[in-house]
Design an enzyme around this catalytic site. Structure first.
Site, PDB file in Angstrom:
ATOM      1  CG  HIS A 122      -1.911   0.946   1.418  1.00 44.05           C
ATOM      2  ND1 HIS A 122      -1.681   2.233   1.851  1.00 44.05           N
ATOM      3  CD2 HIS A 122      -3.246   0.859   1.191  1.00 44.05           C
ATOM      4  CE1 HIS A 122      -2.842   2.886   1.894  1.00 44.05           C
ATOM      5  NE2 HIS A 122      -3.801   2.078   1.489  1.00 44.05           N
ATOM      6  CG  ASP A 199       0.391  -2.750   6.213  1.00 44.70           C
ATOM      7  OD1 ASP A 199      -0.583  -2.933   6.952  1.00 44.70           O
ATOM      8  OD2 ASP A 199       0.332  -2.087   5.155  1.00 44.70           O
TER       9      ASP A 199
HETATM   10  N1  PMP Z   1      -1.851  -0.994   4.563  1.00 49.97           N
HETATM   11  C1  PMP Z   1      -2.797  -1.749   4.013  1.00 49.97           C
HETATM   12  C2  PMP Z   1      -2.456  -3.133   3.546  1.00 49.97           C
HETATM   13  C3  PMP Z   1      -4.093  -1.249   3.884  1.00 49.97           C
HETATM   14  O1  PMP Z   1      -5.043  -1.999   3.328  1.00 49.97           O
HETATM   15  C4  PMP Z   1      -4.385   0.062   4.344  1.00 49.97           C
HETATM   16  C5  PMP Z   1      -5.758   0.662   4.198  1.00 49.97           C
HETATM   17  N2  PMP Z   1      -6.337   0.489   2.936  1.00 49.97           N
HETATM   18  C6  PMP Z   1      -3.349   0.799   4.917  1.00 49.97           C
HETATM   19  C7  PMP Z   1      -2.106   0.228   5.018  1.00 49.97           C
HETATM   20  C8  PMP Z   1      -3.568   2.170   5.437  1.00 49.97           C
HETATM   21  O2  PMP Z   1      -4.446   2.146   6.509  1.00 49.97           O
HETATM   22  P1  PMP Z   1      -5.024   3.491   7.128  1.00 49.97           P
HETATM   23  O3  PMP Z   1      -5.555   4.288   5.968  1.00 49.97           O
HETATM   24  O4  PMP Z   1      -6.088   3.026   8.047  1.00 49.97           O
HETATM   25  O5  PMP Z   1      -3.904   4.177   7.819  1.00 49.97           O
END
Ligand code: PMP
Length: 403
Positions: A122, A199
């Protein structure tokens, strides 16, 4: 066995109709809906115990502090961390990763040092490292995909060198819905004394997490993807790292003494919790964890995996269907022929079905796969087989329109 129809009664939002159709909410990887008990815990906190934590001698402040620390202990128990001082409340996965990039980076990294990430991260596990690269000149190495659209473990091992200082990878891909066997990745990194950040944004809502068994050095996640409110998340870190790392934000609560000449920092976890924390969010996260445990994380996982298998099986029968990766958790990404994902998303929405389309904050992965985006359906404990059937029927209908 979990009965999603009983569970749905706890989620009032699911009772509504959209364009006259019953809402089918399949965008859980973006955020889950909140059960009544979590929503109630927020209003109860404001109605009965609201007061700033840690700073007051008065009754309310003490009760609020107790509840906040109780929530921290619930998180600790939920991920089997050794000590609650290793649980840092953040705003979510993004902030947790930025915290590590900044504090670990400031403390341990120099120009030329290397951080390993992967092809399916991400943006929140890419950009913080690029900011660090621009600031101090680290290098970023990227684990490629193998021919099976999974991470290539052999290629991962080959990325290690003299200057490798940290690995930071997702447990479950938010695009592919596939689990990376991170324990093997961690064990290998540890043979070379390299710490690993996981993560866990897409794994902790759908599986039992044991940071001790994984031996993860850092584990990041967001409350809002596991039935808790937005704005609260967690960074777990081994105290041996956190104790040595420089603070992230400066301000109240993270200090012991402040003089204009010099400041000394508070102990863990407060060193990393500058400012008034989201104690109500933390309390609600604690309630969400209780809720998940009342239903049973294993039962939730079984249900979601069964829905995913069923969805994959049914979707595969649609002509020109391309399913990406090897979904084994709770999300499926796909494309049908050359129907643009945004068109598919808009038409499904008209049928009451909420799915996500686009790059899913993983543009580099889209580039590797050579596609503009995907359509992603993602499941939670309250989704049903009938909803999967409705999704498949709706996709078939859209596909016919485009044929
Ligand atoms: N890592 C992954 C694998 C995610 O799916 C997400 C949210 N889509 C995030 C990080 C970021 O999370 P947040 O927006 O809640 O900080």
């Amino acid at each position: 066995m979990l009965n999603p129809n009983d569970i749905r009664k706890e989620f009032p939002i699911l009772e509504q109709t959209v364009y006259g159709k019953p809402l089918i909410y399949l965008d859980n990887a973006a955020t889950t809906q909140k059960p009544r008990c979590v929503i109630d815990s927020i209003s109860q906190a404001y109605l009965t115990i609201n007061s700033n934590v840690h700073r007051g001698v008065h009754h309310l402040s003490q009760v609020a502090t107790e509840k906040f620390e109780e929530a921290r202990d619930k998180v600790r128990a939920h991920i089997n961390a050794g000590d609650k001082s290793e649980i840092i409340f953040t705003r979510g996965t993004t902030e947790s990763i930025n915290l590590v990039a900044s504090s670990f980076g400031n403390t341990f990294l120099k120009a030329g040092d290397e951080v390993i990430i992967s092809s399916l991260e991400h943006h929140s596990n890419i950009v913080p490292w690029q900011i660090l690269r621009d600031r101090i000149g680290i290098e970023i190495k990227v684990i490629p995909l193998d021919s099976n659209e999974s991470l290539d473990f052999e290629a991962y091992k080959a990325l290690f060198g003299e200057r490798t200082r940290l690995v930071s990878i997702a447990h479950v891909s938010n695009v592919l819905g596939a689990t990376t066997p991170v324990k093997e990745y961690i064990d290998y990194a540890h043979t070379l004394n390299v710490p690993v950040l996981i993560d866990g944004a897409q794994s902790i809502p759908h599986s039992n997490i044991d940071v001790k068994a994984l031996d993860a050095d850092f584990f990041a996640f967001s409350g809002h993807k596991m039935y808790a409110p937005t704005g609260i998340g967690v960074l777990y870190g081994k105290s041996e790292w956190l104790n040595r790392m420089q603070p992230y934000h400066g301000g109240g609560e993270m200090i012991q003494t402040v003089r204009f000449e010099k400041t000394t920092y508070n102990e863990l976890p407060y060193k990393f919790e500058a400012g008034t924390p989201d104690y109500v969010g933390a309390i609600a996260l604690g309630r969400a964890i209780d809720f998940m445990n009342e239903i049973g994380v294993d039962a939730i996982a079984q249900h979601e995996q069964a829905l995913t298998r069923y969805a994959v099986e049914r979707l595969r029968n649609i002509p020109s269907m391309r399913i990406f990766g090897n979904p084994d958790s709770s999300a499926v990404s796909f494309l049908v022929g050359d129907i643009h994902p945004a068109d598919m998303g808009t038409l499904l929405d008209r049928l009451g079905i909420a799915i996500r389309t686009g790059h899913h904050c993983a543009q580099p992965l889209m580039e590797i796969l050579g596609i503009p985006g995907t359509v992603r359906a993602s499941f939670a404990m309250y989704n049903t087989v009938e909803e999967v059937d409705a999704l498949v029927a709706a996709i078939e209908r859209v596909a016919k329109m485009f044929a």
